[in-house]
Structure formats: C-alpha cells, structure tokens
Design a protein around this motif. Structure first.
Motif, PDB file in Angstrom:
ATOM      1  N   SER A 183      35.968  53.178  59.467  1.00 17.04           N
ATOM      2  CA  SER A 183      35.630  53.887  58.230  1.00 17.04           C
ATOM      3  C   SER A 183      36.782  53.944  57.225  1.00 17.04           C
ATOM      4  N   LEU A 184      37.890  53.269  57.520  1.00 16.95           N
ATOM      5  CA  LEU A 184      39.055  53.321  56.647  1.00 16.95           C
ATOM      6  C   LEU A 184      38.693  52.826  55.248  1.00 16.95           C
ATOM      7  N   PRO A 185      38.861  53.658  54.215  1.00 12.50           N
ATOM      8  CA  PRO A 185      38.489  53.227  52.865  1.00 12.50           C
ATOM      9  C   PRO A 185      39.466  52.201  52.301  1.00 12.50           C
ATOM     10  N   LEU A 186      38.912  51.206  51.629  1.00  7.00           N
ATOM     11  CA  LEU A 186      39.697  50.146  51.007  1.00  7.00           C
ATOM     12  C   LEU A 186      39.422  50.093  49.507  1.00  7.00           C
ATOM     13  N   GLN A 187      40.405  49.612  48.792  1.00 12.24           N
ATOM     14  CA  GLN A 187      40.329  49.507  47.337  1.00 12.24           C
ATOM     15  C   GLN A 187      40.951  48.179  46.928  1.00 12.24           C
ATOM     16  N   TYR A 188      40.279  47.444  46.082  1.00 16.19           N
ATOM     17  CA  TYR A 188      40.787  46.152  45.613  1.00 16.19           C
ATOM     18  C   TYR A 188      40.051  45.817  44.327  1.00 16.19           C
ATOM     19  N   VAL A 189      40.394  44.698  43.707  1.00 20.98           N
ATOM     20  CA  VAL A 189      39.623  44.211  42.575  1.00 20.98           C
ATOM     21  C   VAL A 189      39.358  42.726  42.795  1.00 20.98           C
ATOM     22  N   ASP A 190      38.097  42.333  42.628  1.00 24.37           N
ATOM     23  CA  ASP A 190      37.767  40.909  42.662  1.00 24.37           C
ATOM     24  C   ASP A 190      38.423  40.252  41.451  1.00 24.37           C
ATOM     25  N   VAL A 191      39.042  39.106  41.666  1.00 24.09           N
ATOM     26  CA  VAL A 191      39.798  38.456  40.596  1.00 24.09           C
ATOM     27  C   VAL A 191      38.921  38.150  39.388  1.00 24.09           C
ATOM     28  N   ARG A 192      37.639  37.910  39.605  1.00 21.71           N
ATOM     29  CA  ARG A 192      36.739  37.621  38.492  1.00 21.71           C
ATOM     30  C   ARG A 192      36.411  38.879  37.699  1.00 21.71           C
ATOM     31  N   ASP A 193      36.338  40.027  38.373  1.00 20.39           N
ATOM     32  CA  ASP A 193      36.136  41.289  37.666  1.00 20.39           C
ATOM     33  C   ASP A 193      37.386  41.658  36.872  1.00 20.39           C
ATOM     34  N   LEU A 194      38.544  41.376  37.443  1.00 20.67           N
ATOM     35  CA  LEU A 194      39.802  41.562  36.727  1.00 20.67           C
ATOM     36  C   LEU A 194      39.808  40.733  35.450  1.00 20.67           C
ATOM     37  N   ALA A 195      39.415  39.470  35.576  1.00 18.85           N
ATOM     38  CA  ALA A 195      39.427  38.562  34.431  1.00 18.85           C
ATOM     39  C   ALA A 195      38.472  39.023  33.337  1.00 18.85           C
ATOM     40  N   GLU A 196      37.264  39.395  33.712  1.00 21.46           N
ATOM     41  CA  GLU A 196      36.291  39.826  32.707  1.00 21.46           C
ATOM     42  C   GLU A 196      36.765  41.092  32.002  1.00 21.46           C
ATOM     43  N   TRP A 197      37.364  42.003  32.761  1.00 27.09           N
ATOM     44  CA  TRP A 197      37.852  43.238  32.125  1.00 27.09           C
ATOM     45  C   TRP A 197      38.988  42.919  31.154  1.00 27.09           C
ATOM     46  N   ILE A 198      39.879  42.038  31.533  1.00 30.78           N
ATOM     47  CA  ILE A 198      40.983  41.663  30.637  1.00 30.78           C
ATOM     48  C   ILE A 198      40.433  41.102  29.326  1.00 30.78           C
ATOM     49  N   LEU A 199      39.451  40.228  29.407  1.00 34.30           N
ATOM     50  CA  LEU A 199      38.900  39.641  28.183  1.00 34.30           C
ATOM     51  C   LEU A 199      38.194  40.683  27.328  1.00 34.30           C
ATOM     52  N   ASP A 200      37.427  41.552  27.960  1.00 32.30           N
ATOM     53  CA  ASP A 200      36.768  42.619  27.204  1.00 32.30           C
ATOM     54  C   ASP A 200      37.802  43.530  26.543  1.00 32.30           C
ATOM     55  N   ALA A 201      38.852  43.868  27.297  1.00 34.06           N
ATOM     56  CA  ALA A 201      39.885  44.757  26.773  1.00 34.06           C
ATOM     57  C   ALA A 201      40.629  44.109  25.613  1.00 34.06           C
ATOM     58  N   ALA A 202      40.925  42.821  25.749  1.00 36.56           N
ATOM     59  CA  ALA A 202      41.616  42.113  24.677  1.00 36.56           C
ATOM     60  C   ALA A 202      40.745  42.034  23.432  1.00 36.56           C
ATOM     61  N   ALA A 203      39.482  41.705  23.620  1.00 35.49           N
ATOM     62  CA  ALA A 203      38.569  41.611  22.480  1.00 35.49           C
ATOM     63  C   ALA A 203      38.379  42.968  21.808  1.00 35.49           C
ATOM     64  N   ALA A 282      36.825  52.405  30.587  1.00 34.46           N
ATOM     65  CA  ALA A 282      36.961  51.319  29.624  1.00 34.46           C
ATOM     66  C   ALA A 282      36.136  50.101  30.023  1.00 34.46           C
ATOM     67  N   GLY A 283      35.154  50.297  30.907  1.00 30.90           N
ATOM     68  CA  GLY A 283      34.186  49.238  31.174  1.00 30.90           C
ATOM     69  C   GLY A 283      34.375  48.407  32.413  1.00 30.90           C
ATOM     70  N   LEU A 284      35.322  48.758  33.288  1.00 31.69           N
ATOM     71  CA  LEU A 284      35.512  47.961  34.505  1.00 31.69           C
ATOM     72  C   LEU A 284      34.262  48.017  35.379  1.00 31.69           C
ATOM     73  N   ARG A 285      33.764  46.856  35.771  1.00 30.65           N
ATOM     74  CA  ARG A 285      32.622  46.746  36.674  1.00 30.65           C
ATOM     75  C   ARG A 285      33.058  45.943  37.892  1.00 30.65           C
ATOM     76  N   CYS A 286      32.709  46.432  39.070  1.00 30.64           N
ATOM     77  CA  CYS A 286      33.181  45.825  40.312  1.00 30.64           C
ATOM     78  C   CYS A 286      32.007  45.366  41.169  1.00 30.64           C
TER      79      CYS A 286
END
Length: 330
Positions: A183-203, A282-286
């Motif tokens: 049950s150990l909780p984990l946290q990460y970001v899929d590299v593609r979700d990272l990329a989409e958020w960066i582009l949205d944030a930049a735009a 700010a719109g991050l979707r995972c």
C-alpha cells in the motif's frame, strides 16, 4: 509557437519536442548529435560545454526555450544570456531536489531551497539544478522564466532505467523481491504529461516555480508492480518483503530497488510527498499507472528490451545474487 529545445533527443526534452510537433508548433532542437531528433524538428548542432559550442544559436528568434540541463549551471547561464533578447520565455526543467534536505512532507514551492550558483561548475545534482534555476531567472527575470521542479519522471524513452529495470526484472519471471508495503503511496509524473503541461504553461505565459508530479498517492507500490506483471505477461511471483528485511540486507532504496523508498523515511517524504496543488490548479493532468507502465513496456520491447542509460547517472537495479539470498532466507 516557435520553440527551441536545448537537448530534445532523449527523454524529457524529446517528449516536449514530440508534443510540440503534434500541436503543429515550429520546433528547433539544439543537440550534440548523439541521438536523432524527432522527425519534423529542425536540428542545430553544438556542444554547450565546449568553447564556441553555442555558435549555432547565434541567430534566430523563438517564443519559448525549454532547457533540461542537469550539470554545470554555468552552461544554463551562458545559453540563457545568449537567448535573452531573442526568446520570449525560458522554461528550465529543474527538480524537487532543489529543496533543502530534508523537506517536510507536503512541501510546496515556498519551502527552503538548497544553495546554488549560476556561475558554478558541476557539483552535485541539487546544487546544479538550483544554480540552473538562478541562471534562468538572472537572464529572463521572474516574469519570463518558468521553473519546472519535477518529481520522479517515468514513461517511454526513460534513460535512467527505473521503470525499465522493474519491467525487465519481472519479465524474467520467477520469485521477485517486492519491497513493501504493497500500500506504499507513490508519486511521479509521466514524461508525456510533463511535456503537455510545459507547453500549456508556456503558451499561457506562466512563470515562477511549480512542483510537477502526480497527486500524492497517485498509485502504490503494489499497483505499480502488479501492473508490470500484467503487461509483461510474465510468470513472476511478487514476494512482498517488509522494509526492515530489505534494509537489513543492506539493499539501497531508490537505486538498488528503483522507485521504492521505505515509508516514514525522509526520502519517502521528499520523493513521494510533494505538494502539487499549484500545478494541478494550473491544469496538470496525470494519466493512470496502467498507461504509463504499458506504454513503457511496448517501447522497451520495440528497442530490443534494453533501455538506454545516461552515462552521467549510475545504473540502477538489484544484483540477482542479492535478491536470491534475501528471498532464500524467508
């Protein structure tokens, strides 16, 4: 949008380049030529660590620059200074490692930071990333610099080897040392979700620091490894083992057993206890863990089963002899 990737041919930078191309953006990739850039990107060659290595960037204008550099901050300083009058914004892909150790669970962007200098040569990862942040802000100012403090990044094209190691180990089958609890909780970001958020944030013209990872408890160690078993179709038996047994065997969390850090430790709070409400607002979707694991496995199989390894990072994974010894004593 016209976007310049400093890097852009391997993991995080590649994901940003591919996502920008999919949006129809004009993509330029500045790289050393060790890997092919994504199809459709304009390529510029150079080595930012060499004298005159930025010459290919002497001309040109861009709406946004994305920089994933993780070594000497002075390389960020030099590139950002060169581009400050010819680019609208500078996105520096940093890390949650920039926070002063140990960060408290749930830490947000205003938590105390590690020391760093934009003029430094390569030192250690935390100070290098913090120095890179300071270099970006020095050249572009607070209002034109975006600091993306990422947590653990997973997904296709991973060149650190964490999720690929688990997939490869489980694909071999047999008893597998699975560090508990399930049950150990984990946290990460899929590299593609990272990329989409960066582009949205930049735009959208966002600036300042943002912690980038999934919500806390996005998945668990059990769900992650169960998914690895399912997507590989392997005849693997997960042998869940108490943290005390794992640590008592001298096994290093995070490196010998990638992704895993024992519950209640400073490391778990730092790596899997990140406050991400600002990015979510700010719109991050995972995407779900099944998609991240499944797509990583498909990519790994497509390249013959052996993941690329960054030469500046240590290899990860547990020696089969050590694993068998621990399992044999249970």
């Amino acid at each position: 949008m016209r976007i310049l990737l400093l890097g852009g041919t391997e993991f995080a930078g590649r994901a940003v380049a591919e996502a920008a191309l999919a949006r129809g953006w004009e993509v330029t990739v500045f790289h050393r030529g060790r890997h092919a850039p994504p199809a459709g990107a304009r390529a510029l060659r150079g080595d930012r660590t060499a004298p005159g290595g930025l010459a290919a960037l002497a001309d040109g204008e861009w709406d946004v620059v994305v920089d994933t550099w993780s070594a000497a901050p002075s390389a960020v300083r030099d590139a950002a200074a060169l581009l400050a009058d010819r680019a609208g914004a500078y996105v520096y892909v940093s890390s949650c490692s920039v926070y002063a150790w140990p960060p408290a669970a749930g830490y947000a962007e205003d938590a105390p930071l590690a020391d760093g200098s934009p003029d430094a040569g390569q030192t250690d990862y935390a100070r290098d990333k913090r120095g890179g942040e300071l270099a970006a802000v020095a050249a572009f100012g607070d209002d034109r610099s975006l600091l993306v403090r990422s947590g653990l990044i997973l997904g296709p094209h991973e060149n650190i080897g964490r999720l690929p190691w688990w997939l490869s180990r489980i694909a071999r089958g047999g008893p597998v040392l699975a560090p508990g609890p399930r049950s150990l909780p984990l946290q990460y970001v899929d590299v593609r979700d990272l990329a989409e958020w960066i582009l949205d944030a930049a735009a959208g013209g966002l600036s300042g620091p943002y912690n980038l990872a999934s919500p806390q408890g996005h998945t668990t160690m059990g769900e992650l490894l169960d998914t690895c078993v399912r997507v590989t179709g392997a005849a693997a038996e997960l042998r869940w083992t108490e943290p005390e047994v794992v640590l008592g065997a001298g096994i290093e969390p995070w490196t010998q057993l990638p992704i895993w850090v024992p519950p209640g430790s400073e490391g778990h709070d730092a790596l899997h206890g990140i406050g991400v409400s600002k990015a979510l607002g700010a719109g991050l979707r995972c995407r779900g863990v099944a998609e991240t694991v499944g797509d990583t496995w498909e990519w790994l199989r497509s390249i013959g089963g052996t993941a690329p390894q960054r030469p500046d990072r240590p290899s990860v994974g547990l020696d089969p002899v050590v694993e068998a010894k621990v399992l044999g004593g249970r």
